[in-house]
Design an enzyme around this catalytic site. Structure first.
Site, short mmCIF file in Angstrom:
data_model
loop_
_atom_site.label_atom_id
_atom_site.label_comp_id
_atom_site.label_asym_id
_atom_site.label_seq_id
_atom_site.Cartn_x
_atom_site.Cartn_y
_atom_site.Cartn_z
N ASP A 143 0.91 -1.26 0.18
CA ASP A 143 -0.07 -0.02 -0.09
C ASP A 143 0.90 1.10 -0.14
O ASP A 143 1.71 1.39 0.66
CB ASP A 143 -0.96 0.11 1.12
CG ASP A 143 -1.73 -1.12 1.39
OD1 ASP A 143 -1.47 -2.13 0.69
OD2 ASP A 143 -2.66 -1.21 2.54
N TYR A 182 1.89 -0.96 9.79
CA TYR A 182 0.81 -0.93 8.81
C TYR A 182 0.47 0.35 8.20
O TYR A 182 0.83 1.47 8.75
CB TYR A 182 -0.39 -1.76 9.32
CG TYR A 182 -0.05 -3.37 9.11
CD1 TYR A 182 1.03 -3.58 9.07
CD2 TYR A 182 -1.04 -3.99 9.39
CE1 TYR A 182 1.44 -5.09 9.03
CE2 TYR A 182 -0.83 -5.51 9.31
CZ TYR A 182 0.37 -5.91 9.42
OH TYR A 182 0.52 -7.36 9.24
N ARG A 221 -8.09 -0.68 10.90
CA ARG A 221 -6.53 -0.47 10.41
C ARG A 221 -6.75 0.71 9.31
O ARG A 221 -7.77 1.09 8.78
CB ARG A 221 -5.81 -1.43 10.05
CG ARG A 221 -6.20 -2.25 8.91
CD ARG A 221 -5.36 -3.43 8.49
NE ARG A 221 -6.11 -4.34 7.31
CZ ARG A 221 -6.74 -5.68 7.79
NH1 ARG A 221 -6.72 -5.88 9.28
NH2 ARG A 221 -7.29 -6.23 6.90
N GLU A 226 -10.78 -1.99 3.59
CA GLU A 226 -9.45 -1.63 3.76
C GLU A 226 -9.32 -0.19 3.26
O GLU A 226 -9.94 0.25 2.51
CB GLU A 226 -8.51 -2.52 3.19
CG GLU A 226 -8.30 -3.82 3.80
CD GLU A 226 -7.21 -4.57 3.64
OE1 GLU A 226 -6.48 -5.09 4.51
OE2 GLU A 226 -6.78 -4.95 2.46
#
Length: 492
Positions: A47, A106, A167, A222
């Site tokens: 990402d 992350y 997240r 996400e």
């Protein structure tokens, strides 16, 4: 050979002697290293993170596992550019391994405050039973370029009603107040986005879920990203767990958006029209946007997908990022166009140009070839059944982009593109295109990828391809009739 869990969750300083040098040697002879896309120096990229403009530079970080092509201990790797085109590697941005990011830093985002770039990210931890415990953490990039992590998380727990899949905070400022959206999974294993508010980026209040009409739409959302454009609210996210439907949702995981009235920050209600996909290709996920200093909304995506093998894995690296794209709203749809700065990569100002009527044949032209280039092709007066372009072609290899007039579909076919991908990656992607007075294909081709912008961004196909280095031919074709072709190519 697959790594053990212990091997995957090592930090870079725990590499075996010679391990990184071995990866670098493999990478140095890989035929598919890109010439103008952001790619990892070693290991795996995923990402895009922390995309922001700060101190005269566009800063772009990405998820990085340095020691292999599997998903393991994630760092933030830092790149920067003055023009969105020529990127320099700065080095590690956020290093994991603390109490609240013991198993990876992350994804997250960035915003400038008090002359510093604030990096809000998810700290991934695992307990002895390998149960995940996420924390939302803050790190600060100062004027000197050094990054300092806060000792404690700024959001230290998951609210009731949600699982540990919590997240990817994306932050923005409205007036004096900061907001962030976080991707979440409800305890009934459906995906959603939640909203937080803060006045200082350090203390956050949980406001609740963003209320959409998609109550059961995949099992996890996400990388959410909320923005407002032309008086509309836009929520971009990457839902996991959608079933394929016709030409839609063909990839293992999807990325798309909702457009509606601006999000009501008091009630969290978001009135929107149906979900639309951002990209029709094979390899596009987890996009992130930022607002440039000139007001443009710019998007970068990960040119890859989780849980899939790619041919570069054997060469010690995996994945890259897309070129930056400017977002526009047109007729209730997000339009993606290559940022204007891409012209700076053109090696010759005018490019190689042809005009031709092609009648039931395939033709190549002097000067039209290459590995890394930009190509614009306009096809008009189409009475052929099928028209299109074969590129990165040679003998048995070719990637095919075509318009099927009978089906009214754009089709990208990588059946013969070169090294094969795993079966679940698929070989054909297509979508309906009904406005067809003129078809404009705008291609950005690199050593192992193609990004196709159809009709100035009405549709986009992003894909990795893995041809041999001598597959450089370009052919224009019409089958079952004729059409007028006009094309220009610029080498990069």
């Amino acid at each position: 050979m697959k790594m053990t869990r212990e091997q995957r969750y090592r930090r870079i300083e725990q590499a075996e002697p010679g391990e990184i040098a071995k990866l670098e040697a493999q990478i140095s002879v890989c035929p598919w290293r890109q010439s103008y896309h952001i790619q990892p120096i070693t290991g795996l990229l995923n990402d895009p993170n922390g995309f922001a403009y700060y101190q005269g530079y566009y800063h772009l970080f990405y998820q990085w596992f340095p020691l292999g092509t599997e998903h393991g201990m994630k760092y933030w790797y830092h790149t920067r550019s003055k023009n969105l085109v020529n990127w320099e590697n700065v080095g590690i941005g956020i290093e994991p391994g603390g109490r609240y990011d013991s198993h990876g830093a992350y994804s997250g985002s960035a915003i400038e405050k008090d002359g510093k770039l604030q990096l809000l990210y998810t700290g991934n931890t695992r307990d002895e039973a390998w149960v995940r415990h996420p924390y939302q953490c803050l790190a600060v990039l100062d004027e000197s370029g050094s990054v300092t992590k806060l000792n404690d998380p700024v959001i230290s727990s998951v609210p009731d009603g949600y699982t540990e899949h919590f997240r990817d905070p994306k932050v923005w400022q409205q007036g004096d107040t900061y907001y962030c959206v976080i991707g979440a999974q409800r305890t009934d294993e459906t995906g959603c986005t939640v909203l937080y508010r803060s006045i200082d980026l350090n203390n956050w209040d949980f406001l609740g879920e963003i209320r959409t009409q998609l109550t059961s739409f995949g099992y996890m959302w996400e990388c959410p990203d909320y923005m407002e454009m032309d008086g509309k609210g836009v929520l971009v996210f990457s839902p996991q767990g959608l079933d394929a439907a016709g030409d839609h949702y063909q990839n293992i995981f999807q990325s798309g958006y909702l457009i509606g009235e601006p999000l009501n920050l008091q009630t969290r209600e978001f009135k929107h029209v149906e979900f639309q996909e951002l990209d029709r290709g094979f390899d596009f996920y987890a996009p992130q946007t930022m607002q440039g200093p000139d007001g443009r909304r710019i998007l970068v995506g990960w040119m890859g997908l989780p849980d899939l093998a790619y041919p570069t894995d054997d060469s010690g690296w995996a994945h890259c990022l897309t070129i930056p794209r400017q977002l526009l709203l047109r007729d209730g749809k997000l339009i993606q166009q290559p940022v204007a700065e891409m012209v700076e990569l053109r090696q010759q100002e005018k490019g190689t140009h042809i005009r031709a009527k092609i009648d039931n044949e395939s033709r190549s032209f002097t000067g039209f070839n290459g590995i890394a280039y930009e190509l614009i092709c306009e096809i008009s007066h189409v009475d052929a059944e099928v028209v299109g372009i074969e590129f990165r072609a040679n003998g048995a290899e070719k990637t095919v982009l075509l318009y099927d007039r009978i089906q009214q579909k754009i089709i990208l076919d990588r059946t013969m593109s070169g090294a094969e991908l795993a079966e679940q990656n698929g070989v054909v992607r297509q979508c309906t295109l009904t406005t067809t007075d003129k078809i404009k294909f705008h291609l950005f081709v690199d050593s192992s990828s193609v990004e196709v912008f159809v009709n100035d961004g009405e549709e986009v196909f992003t894909s990795r391809i893995f041809p041999s280095r001598d597959s450089v031919d370009i052919r224009f074709f019409a089958r079952g009739g004729k059409a007028d072709f006009e094309a220009t190519q610029w080498h990069y």
